[in-house]
Scaffold this active site. Sequence first.
Site, PDB file in Angstrom:
ATOM      1  N   ALA A 204     -17.378  69.896  -6.021  1.00 42.19           N
ATOM      2  CA  ALA A 204     -17.534  70.273  -4.619  1.00 42.19           C
ATOM      3  C   ALA A 204     -17.569  71.790  -4.509  1.00 42.19           C
ATOM      4  O   ALA A 204     -16.990  72.496  -5.343  1.00 42.19           O
ATOM      5  CB  ALA A 204     -16.375  69.717  -3.787  1.00 42.19           C
ATOM      6  N   TYR A 205     -18.243  72.263  -3.489  1.00 40.90           N
ATOM      7  CA  TYR A 205     -18.264  73.689  -3.196  1.00 40.90           C
ATOM      8  C   TYR A 205     -17.047  74.055  -2.368  1.00 40.90           C
ATOM      9  O   TYR A 205     -16.782  73.447  -1.342  1.00 40.90           O
ATOM     10  CB  TYR A 205     -19.531  74.068  -2.427  1.00 40.90           C
ATOM     11  CG  TYR A 205     -20.701  74.174  -3.363  1.00 40.90           C
ATOM     12  CD1 TYR A 205     -21.001  75.372  -3.988  1.00 40.90           C
ATOM     13  CD2 TYR A 205     -21.455  73.054  -3.680  1.00 40.90           C
ATOM     14  CE1 TYR A 205     -22.043  75.464  -4.889  1.00 40.90           C
ATOM     15  CE2 TYR A 205     -22.499  73.131  -4.586  1.00 40.90           C
ATOM     16  CZ  TYR A 205     -22.783  74.345  -5.184  1.00 40.90           C
ATOM     17  OH  TYR A 205     -23.797  74.441  -6.087  1.00 40.90           O
ATOM     18  N   LEU A 206     -16.337  75.083  -2.833  1.00 40.74           N
ATOM     19  CA  LEU A 206     -15.197  75.591  -2.064  1.00 40.74           C
ATOM     20  C   LEU A 206     -15.611  76.745  -1.170  1.00 40.74           C
ATOM     21  O   LEU A 206     -14.991  76.987  -0.143  1.00 40.74           O
ATOM     22  CB  LEU A 206     -14.093  76.043  -3.013  1.00 40.74           C
ATOM     23  CG  LEU A 206     -13.467  74.936  -3.857  1.00 40.74           C
ATOM     24  CD1 LEU A 206     -12.378  75.523  -4.745  1.00 40.74           C
ATOM     25  CD2 LEU A 206     -12.904  73.836  -2.968  1.00 40.74           C
TER      26      LEU A 206
ATOM     27  N   LEU B 295     -16.220  72.711   1.209  1.00 45.04           N
ATOM     28  CA  LEU B 295     -17.312  72.707   2.180  1.00 45.04           C
ATOM     29  C   LEU B 295     -18.205  71.494   1.875  1.00 45.04           C
ATOM     30  O   LEU B 295     -18.317  71.068   0.732  1.00 45.04           O
ATOM     31  CB  LEU B 295     -18.167  73.962   2.018  1.00 45.04           C
ATOM     32  CG  LEU B 295     -17.464  75.311   2.138  1.00 45.04           C
ATOM     33  CD1 LEU B 295     -18.466  76.431   1.821  1.00 45.04           C
ATOM     34  CD2 LEU B 295     -16.879  75.500   3.531  1.00 45.04           C
TER      35      LEU B 295
END
Lengths: 156, 156
Positions: free
Chosen positions: A29-31, A82
Amino acid sequence: MGTEIERKFLVKDDGWRGEITASRHLRQAYLAQTPALTLRVRIVDEEQATMNLKSSQSGIARQEFEYAIPLEDARALMALALGRPVVKRRHIVAAGALAWEIDVFEGDHAGLILAEIELPHAEADFPRPAWLGDEVTDDPRYYNAALAGLSGAAGT
Amino acid sequence: MGTEIERKFLVKDDGWRGEITASRHLRQAYLAQTPALTLRVRIVDEEQATMNLKSSQSGIARQEFEYAIPLEDARALMALALGRPVVKRRHIVAAGALAWEIDVFEGDHAGLILAEIELPHAEADFPRPAWLGDEVTDDPRYYNAALAGLSGAAGT
């Protein structure tokens, strides 16, 4: 820190499946995403975890930084992400001295399969197996960030 | 991963300077800021570096994750930062079983001095030395992110 040159393709058929040398399950996942970088957390086989930073500079080459982090940290960080996590099984297929990474997506993107190769330099030659489909390296729809539901995606 | 409770104060005078037990130089910058977290890189004494993630949840308590990274990575990452680096010398002053961290800012914020204490729980008692000034824990002007020139700053 490294500089990576990657090219990404669709696949035409399952011809690659007989050539698999290794596989692992990825949940990532994108942080964060800024004009300058993306920050991603990744859990491999629900056993190991990494944090990965990539610079967003234009062009095929970019800086990449990756660090191992505790699995429990990665699970807590997933909750701060995000967009939505991308889940896929990654298969490795030899390509001479190089290797194809073939990602079979799960969840929201079930049915999508992408083949990626990392090259030593931008003009490097590489095999073109019969199963290899159209190149999508520069197609924003197939950027990892786009697959995670982020707009203005910069990461491939 | 930890949960931190910090309170931050101005100082009235230099009375703390006779009590310093340790000092180190810090250069740090924000790499990213999202509704859920901030990502910071820090270089200590130009010798060691860390990457630090803090969740942005409201209130005094928040999650924090910190990882050592190579110094050369940190220097390259500084170039990808948001806002401007914050540079300061941090002095440690004993506070019973606890400790004050007294930050003497350099560069853009030269002249500013802030004293911070990390508490074991939100209602923990702590010494109030004569040099301690007004509390600014909840004053957005003194959030680290604000001092780095970021708006909508969430990190203290």
